[in-house]
Design a protein around this motif. Structure first.
Motif, PDB file in Angstrom:
ATOM      1  N   HIS A   1       0.860  -1.189   0.000  1.00 46.60           N
ATOM      2  CA  HIS A   1       0.000   0.000   0.000  1.00 46.60           C
ATOM      3  C   HIS A   1       0.892   1.234   0.000  1.00 46.60           C
ATOM      4  O   HIS A   1       1.937   1.238   0.636  1.00 46.60           O
ATOM      5  N   SER A   2       0.428   2.282  -0.656  1.00 44.56           N
ATOM      6  CA  SER A   2       1.229   3.508  -0.680  1.00 44.56           C
ATOM      7  C   SER A   2       1.047   4.253   0.643  1.00 44.56           C
ATOM      8  O   SER A   2       0.141   3.958   1.427  1.00 44.56           O
ATOM      9  N   THR A   3       1.907   5.222   0.862  1.00 46.42           N
ATOM     10  CA  THR A   3       1.784   6.056   2.066  1.00 46.42           C
ATOM     11  C   THR A   3       1.353   7.470   1.678  1.00 46.42           C
ATOM     12  O   THR A   3       1.605   8.435   2.384  1.00 46.42           O
ATOM     13  N   VAL A   4       0.694   7.574   0.521  1.00 50.47           N
ATOM     14  CA  VAL A   4       0.164   8.862   0.059  1.00 50.47           C
ATOM     15  C   VAL A   4      -1.173   9.125   0.767  1.00 50.47           C
ATOM     16  O   VAL A   4      -2.041   8.251   0.798  1.00 50.47           O
ATOM     17  N   TRP A   5      -1.304  10.319   1.311  1.00 50.06           N
ATOM     18  CA  TRP A   5      -2.536  10.675   2.030  1.00 50.06           C
ATOM     19  C   TRP A   5      -3.760  10.520   1.136  1.00 50.06           C
ATOM     20  O   TRP A   5      -3.738  10.908  -0.031  1.00 50.06           O
ATOM     21  N   LYS A   6      -4.815   9.997   1.737  1.00 43.88           N
ATOM     22  CA  LYS A   6      -6.088   9.870   1.036  1.00 43.88           C
ATOM     23  C   LYS A   6      -7.224  10.089   2.033  1.00 43.88           C
ATOM     24  O   LYS A   6      -7.160   9.597   3.154  1.00 43.88           O
ATOM     25  N   LEU A   7      -8.222  10.815   1.609  1.00 48.36           N
ATOM     26  CA  LEU A   7      -9.377  11.008   2.478  1.00 48.36           C
ATOM     27  C   LEU A   7     -10.264   9.777   2.423  1.00 48.36           C
ATOM     28  O   LEU A   7     -10.637   9.331   1.346  1.00 48.36           O
ATOM     29  N   ASP A   8     -10.603   9.233   3.595  1.00 52.25           N
ATOM     30  CA  ASP A   8     -11.620   8.189   3.677  1.00 52.25           C
ATOM     31  C   ASP A   8     -12.965   8.903   3.566  1.00 52.25           C
ATOM     32  O   ASP A   8     -13.371   9.602   4.491  1.00 52.25           O
ATOM     33  N   GLN A   9     -13.630   8.740   2.417  1.00 51.54           N
ATOM     34  CA  GLN A   9     -14.829   9.533   2.125  1.00 51.54           C
ATOM     35  C   GLN A   9     -15.982   9.221   3.073  1.00 51.54           C
ATOM     36  O   GLN A   9     -16.882  10.031   3.221  1.00 51.54           O
ATOM     37  N   GLU A  10     -15.958   8.043   3.705  1.00 52.61           N
ATOM     38  CA  GLU A  10     -17.049   7.702   4.624  1.00 52.61           C
ATOM     39  C   GLU A  10     -16.795   8.239   6.012  1.00 52.61           C
ATOM     40  O   GLU A  10     -17.644   8.867   6.622  1.00 52.61           O
TER      41      GLU A  10
ATOM     42  N   ILE B   1      -8.146  10.961   7.596  1.00 53.50           N
ATOM     43  CA  ILE B   1      -7.058  10.874   6.623  1.00 53.50           C
ATOM     44  C   ILE B   1      -6.380   9.522   6.787  1.00 53.50           C
ATOM     45  O   ILE B   1      -5.873   9.196   7.857  1.00 53.50           O
ATOM     46  N   THR B   2      -6.418   8.768   5.695  1.00 50.92           N
ATOM     47  CA  THR B   2      -5.746   7.483   5.692  1.00 50.92           C
ATOM     48  C   THR B   2      -4.688   7.535   4.582  1.00 50.92           C
ATOM     49  O   THR B   2      -4.335   8.628   4.146  1.00 50.92           O
ATOM     50  N   THR B   3      -4.172   6.385   4.166  1.00 52.64           N
ATOM     51  CA  THR B   3      -3.176   6.390   3.085  1.00 52.64           C
ATOM     52  C   THR B   3      -3.633   5.450   1.977  1.00 52.64           C
ATOM     53  O   THR B   3      -4.780   5.034   1.949  1.00 52.64           O
ATOM     54  N   ASP B   4      -2.706   5.094   1.106  1.00 56.76           N
ATOM     55  CA  ASP B   4      -2.978   4.300  -0.090  1.00 56.76           C
ATOM     56  C   ASP B   4      -3.588   5.144  -1.210  1.00 56.76           C
ATOM     57  O   ASP B   4      -4.270   4.629  -2.083  1.00 56.76           O
ATOM     58  N   GLY B   5      -3.329   6.438  -1.169  1.00 62.54           N
ATOM     59  CA  GLY B   5      -3.661   7.279  -2.312  1.00 62.54           C
ATOM     60  C   GLY B   5      -2.584   7.123  -3.373  1.00 62.54           C
ATOM     61  O   GLY B   5      -1.666   6.318  -3.218  1.00 62.54           O
TER      62      GLY B   5
END
Ligand code: NAG
Length: 251
Positions: free
Chosen positions: A160-169, A173-177
């Motif tokens: 999994h990546s460590t790029v920030w991603k918003l968990d839309q639900e 802020i999580t990762t795997d962006g």
């Protein structure tokens, strides 16, 4: 509403519990006036500014040096308008998350191992991160422009990546962006901005997406990034009405 005075006031009251009532009253009054001034002078969250405009200021670190793309920085977080907290930092953690599809086992054993989530930690345990602007040709980081934010790779979740991603639900802020692909609906959760805030900065989720017909309104809401303490006591980075004040220190 950008500022929630009742929340900030509550924090302030907690901090001032050892001072006398009169000082507290004056402080609260001053705080309230300050909040009004700042609320009036702050820019609207819905970024109407042309983000490619060179007039957008460059973000600087605590020594006043311009932030560079793909250079690692530690982030210092504070709750603004309080003096009683020392700055905190950011790191990655594998935390419990029963709302995720990506769980192993059931009941109390439900642990979301990957991807890792972004958590607030003691500043001395923070992990540095770096920024990639959506226009990578320019090596500079400007306020109000779409950025990918990422930690170094972490061996706990090699796939999994460590790029920030918003968990839309959950709006945490999580990762795997992923980096880049600006404007694609799939990239919508990956873009964050740095905005000026309280004599420093704050992170916001407010992607400048124009042609995203398949994105619903909820996906492209503009909100500040602050603290969310979940049921397990995990201190997670999340969308919030009360932003963290953010400063950058070159790692
Ligand atoms: C890697 O992830 C683990 C969680 O599985 C975390 O405890 C650790 O701090 C992370 N390392 C870095 C350098 O962020």
């Amino acid at each position: 509403m950008l500022f929630n005075p009742s929340v900030i006031t509550r924090i302030q009251v907690t901090c001032l519990k050892h001072t006398n009532y009169r000082t507290m009253k004056n402080t609260l009054l001053a705080l309230f006036v300050l909040l009004i001034i700042i609320a009036l002078s702050s820019q609207p969250l819905l970024g109407s500014a042309d983000e490619s405009s060179p007039s957008n200021e460059q973000v600087v670190d605590i020594t006043g040096k311009k932030l560079r793309a793909n250079t690692y920085y530690n982030v210092l977080l504070t709750m603004p308008y309080t003096n009683c907290r020392s700055p905190e930092g950011l790191s990655l953690s594998s935390i419990h998350n029963n709302n995720s599809n990506n769980t192993i086992g059931n009941g109390d054993d439900q642990i979301q191992a990957c991807p890792l989530d972004v958590v607030v930690v003691n500043r001395y345990q923070s992990t540095p991160l770096r920024f990639t602007p959506h226009n990578p040709k320019k090596g500079v980081i400007r306020v109000s422009s779409d950025l990918n934010i990422m930690f170094p790779p972490n061996a706990s979740c090699p796939y999994h990546s460590t790029v920030w991603k918003l968990d839309q639900e959950l709006l945490v802020i999580t990762t795997d962006g992923f980096v880049g692909n600006h404007g694609s609906p799939q990239s919508i959760g990956n873009w964050f901005k740095i905005e000026k805030y309280a004599e420093a900065y704050k992170f916001v989720y407010c992607p400048s997406v124009v042609n995203c017909i398949s994105c619903n309104k909820h996906d492209v809401q503009c909100k500040s990034v602050g603290l969310f303490v979940d049921h397990y006591g995990n201190r997670r980075l999340a969308l919030s009405d009360v932003p963290f004040q953010v400063k950058f220190v070159k790692a």
